[in-house]
Design a protein around this motif. Sequence first.
Motif, PDB file in Angstrom:
ATOM      1  N   GLU A 115       0.819  -1.212   0.000  1.00 41.64           N
ATOM      2  CA  GLU A 115       0.000   0.000   0.000  1.00 41.64           C
ATOM      3  C   GLU A 115       0.858   1.269   0.000  1.00 41.64           C
ATOM      4  O   GLU A 115       0.594   2.207  -0.749  1.00 41.64           O
ATOM      5  CB  GLU A 115      -0.940   0.037   1.220  1.00 41.64           C
ATOM      6  CG  GLU A 115      -1.958  -1.074   1.249  1.00 41.64           C
ATOM      7  CD  GLU A 115      -1.502  -2.292   2.048  1.00 41.64           C
ATOM      8  OE1 GLU A 115      -2.374  -3.059   2.470  1.00 41.64           O
ATOM      9  OE2 GLU A 115      -0.290  -2.469   2.251  1.00 41.64           O
ATOM     10  N   MET A 116       1.891   1.280   0.852  1.00 41.71           N
ATOM     11  CA  MET A 116       2.744   2.463   0.928  1.00 41.71           C
ATOM     12  C   MET A 116       3.622   2.587  -0.312  1.00 41.71           C
ATOM     13  O   MET A 116       3.854   3.692  -0.800  1.00 41.71           O
ATOM     14  CB  MET A 116       3.600   2.442   2.198  1.00 41.71           C
ATOM     15  CG  MET A 116       2.797   2.622   3.480  1.00 41.71           C
ATOM     16  SD  MET A 116       1.784   4.123   3.552  1.00 41.71           S
ATOM     17  CE  MET A 116       3.040   5.367   3.720  1.00 41.71           C
ATOM     18  N   LYS A 117       4.087   1.473  -0.840  1.00 44.72           N
ATOM     19  CA  LYS A 117       4.878   1.532  -2.078  1.00 44.72           C
ATOM     20  C   LYS A 117       4.056   2.142  -3.213  1.00 44.72           C
ATOM     21  O   LYS A 117       4.561   2.943  -3.992  1.00 44.72           O
ATOM     22  CB  LYS A 117       5.390   0.142  -2.448  1.00 44.72           C
ATOM     23  CG  LYS A 117       6.503  -0.338  -1.525  1.00 44.72           C
ATOM     24  CD  LYS A 117       6.936  -1.742  -1.884  1.00 44.72           C
ATOM     25  CE  LYS A 117       7.995  -2.239  -0.906  1.00 44.72           C
ATOM     26  NZ  LYS A 117       8.396  -3.613  -1.169  1.00 44.72           N
ATOM     27  N   GLN A 118       2.789   1.768  -3.291  1.00 49.13           N
ATOM     28  CA  GLN A 118       1.905   2.331  -4.308  1.00 49.13           C
ATOM     29  C   GLN A 118       1.691   3.827  -4.046  1.00 49.13           C
ATOM     30  O   GLN A 118       1.724   4.639  -4.974  1.00 49.13           O
ATOM     31  CB  GLN A 118       0.569   1.606  -4.320  1.00 49.13           C
ATOM     32  CG  GLN A 118      -0.381   2.135  -5.373  1.00 49.13           C
ATOM     33  CD  GLN A 118      -1.703   1.386  -5.374  1.00 49.13           C
ATOM     34  OE1 GLN A 118      -1.834   0.303  -4.802  1.00 49.13           O
ATOM     35  NE2 GLN A 118      -2.701   1.963  -6.026  1.00 49.13           N
ATOM     36  N   LEU A 119       1.477   4.186  -2.784  1.00 52.78           N
ATOM     37  CA  LEU A 119       1.295   5.594  -2.441  1.00 52.78           C
ATOM     38  C   LEU A 119       2.529   6.414  -2.800  1.00 52.78           C
ATOM     39  O   LEU A 119       2.424   7.504  -3.360  1.00 52.78           O
ATOM     40  CB  LEU A 119       0.992   5.748  -0.945  1.00 52.78           C
ATOM     41  CG  LEU A 119       0.826   7.184  -0.464  1.00 52.78           C
ATOM     42  CD1 LEU A 119      -0.451   7.797  -1.027  1.00 52.78           C
ATOM     43  CD2 LEU A 119       0.830   7.244   1.048  1.00 52.78           C
TER      44      LEU A 119
END
Length: 103
Positions: free
Chosen positions: A34-38
């Motif tokens: 999720e954070m990598k995508q963000l």
Amino acid sequence: MKFIKWMTSKEQTIYASSFTGYLPSRISAVNSDEMKQLYAEKPLFKVAVDQLEYARPRPMLKVYPEIAKIIKDQIALAMTDSANTPEKIIAEAGSKADKLLNK
């Protein structure tokens, strides 16, 4: 304790960081999909994470607050007085800090 566990959970850290842009408080959140995508969508959200590589603990010196003020004041001076060069400003800050450290 139940609240602290919830507030610091991976899922809650991801949620809070994605809405505020603040640094996640868990490495597991930073490494999550999720954070990598963000970070791919909003690269500025990752700046603080990347800066951690260079972070160091605050010096435990009695004069530290005075030195921090000198640095802040010199940065303000550099931004407001175009007659000063960055090199001159930083040299002056270093000189003032050295005087405090060598008392």
